[in-house]
Design an enzyme around this catalytic site. Sequence first.
Site, mmCIF file in Angstrom:
data_model
loop_
_atom_site.group_PDB
_atom_site.id
_atom_site.type_symbol
_atom_site.label_atom_id
_atom_site.label_comp_id
_atom_site.label_asym_id
_atom_site.label_seq_id
_atom_site.Cartn_x
_atom_site.Cartn_y
_atom_site.Cartn_z
ATOM 1 N N ASN A 274 0.844 -1.202 0.000
ATOM 2 C CA ASN A 274 0.000 0.000 0.000
ATOM 3 C C ASN A 274 0.875 1.247 0.000
ATOM 4 O O ASN A 274 0.649 2.189 -0.768
ATOM 5 C CB ASN A 274 -0.908 0.024 1.232
ATOM 6 C CG ASN A 274 -1.985 -1.034 1.208
ATOM 7 O OD1 ASN A 274 -2.302 -1.596 0.165
ATOM 8 N ND2 ASN A 274 -2.552 -1.317 2.369
ATOM 9 N N TYR B 122 -6.544 -15.317 6.866
ATOM 10 C CA TYR B 122 -6.262 -16.730 6.594
ATOM 11 C C TYR B 122 -4.890 -16.771 5.912
ATOM 12 O O TYR B 122 -4.786 -16.943 4.698
ATOM 13 C CB TYR B 122 -7.362 -17.330 5.712
ATOM 14 C CG TYR B 122 -8.697 -17.385 6.415
ATOM 15 C CD1 TYR B 122 -9.105 -18.535 7.087
ATOM 16 C CD2 TYR B 122 -9.528 -16.269 6.441
ATOM 17 C CE1 TYR B 122 -10.322 -18.569 7.754
ATOM 18 C CE2 TYR B 122 -10.744 -16.298 7.119
ATOM 19 C CZ TYR B 122 -11.136 -17.451 7.771
ATOM 20 O OH TYR B 122 -12.345 -17.487 8.444
ATOM 21 N N LYS C 166 0.804 9.229 14.879
ATOM 22 C CA LYS C 166 -0.482 9.382 14.185
ATOM 23 C C LYS C 166 -1.609 9.435 15.215
ATOM 24 O O LYS C 166 -1.723 8.544 16.053
ATOM 25 C CB LYS C 166 -0.679 8.198 13.229
ATOM 26 C CG LYS C 166 0.314 8.182 12.070
ATOM 27 C CD LYS C 166 0.271 6.871 11.305
ATOM 28 C CE LYS C 166 0.944 5.761 12.091
ATOM 29 N NZ LYS C 166 1.054 4.506 11.309
ATOM 30 N N GLY D 169 -6.020 1.033 5.667
ATOM 31 C CA GLY D 169 -5.001 1.494 4.724
ATOM 32 C C GLY D 169 -4.636 2.957 4.900
ATOM 33 O O GLY D 169 -3.696 3.443 4.261
ATOM 34 N N ASP E 195 -1.080 3.393 6.067
ATOM 35 C CA ASP E 195 -0.118 3.116 4.989
ATOM 36 C C ASP E 195 -0.030 4.321 4.051
ATOM 37 O O ASP E 195 1.054 4.671 3.569
ATOM 38 C CB ASP E 195 -0.544 1.873 4.208
ATOM 39 C CG ASP E 195 -0.778 0.681 5.112
ATOM 40 O OD1 ASP E 195 -0.074 0.553 6.122
ATOM 41 O OD2 ASP E 195 -1.677 -0.129 4.806
#
Length: 318
Positions: free
Chosen positions: A37, A104, A225, A255, A258
């Site tokens: 990303n 998974y 952040k 995301g 990122d």
Amino acid sequence: MDVVAIGETLVSLTPKANGLMRHAESFTPKVAGAETNTLMGLSRLGHETGWISRLGDDELGARILTTVRGEGVDTSNVMFDRQHQTGLFFKEMIHGGEVRVHYYRKGSAASHLEMDDLNEDYIANATFLYISGITPALSESCKTVIMRAISIAKEHDTKVVFDPNIRKKLWSEEEARTTLLEISNQSDIVLPGIAEGAFLFGTTDDKEIAQSFLNLDDVSCVVVKRGERGAYYSTPESSGEVDAYEVRNVIDPVGAGDGFAAGFLSGLLDHLSIEKAVERACAVGAMVTTIPGDFEGLPDRARLEQFMSSDQREDVER
């Protein structure tokens, strides 16, 4: 190369309708991975990026490689593994920006990264090595690979940028805390969130979190952040706060961190001040949340400049 990153990318399956996944009748496949990303975000902003990883020699791996390479990221150091599959996860979009993720990935190809997968010259010739706390949590071999990559970067004056990005389901809290602090101690730039600062140092105060990282051996810059409250940055020379861009309709928050990293590194590569780089980071992170998918909302330079320009302030409040 501007930025090289190491990490796993997976195929994400998202129900076409919001709500509990038990009621889903169809799913949309997408590509998602913390490191890619960020790399794709940097690539869209005009920077040279490269990815080190493993994919299963399967259709999911082929989809990921095609997508990442199509976004301009160099994939020459991505290996196909015939013995292990590509990982995947389900993203459950419930309502109002509430998202649950179900992985998974156990035994995936990326979790079998080995020392032989590292190309020393590839890392040595990069300006930044970008890593997250996810990769060392995947397996013991992945942890070894990350630590060796950091050593290579240090030997060749490549700056190490670290996003702790804690995934508690992947390992014990004791091992996570020990490993993340060890990596932080060898990083030049650290990009934690408030929750990660609380996990590592027992405080939610952004200034205390930043100072705790700066007290480590090699850290010279910390950007904490703070979500809707923007970000706090600190270096030995300066510190300050940057307001967030307010997003009135959050579609998919996954995301955003990122994207924040992509915006920040882009700013540094463009030789902006730390404050201006953090402002760009906040803008990219905000834009990501407005589009479904982990990387789809990442802007190119023209869209970013438009979003941040003064004539957009009526539509995007700060």
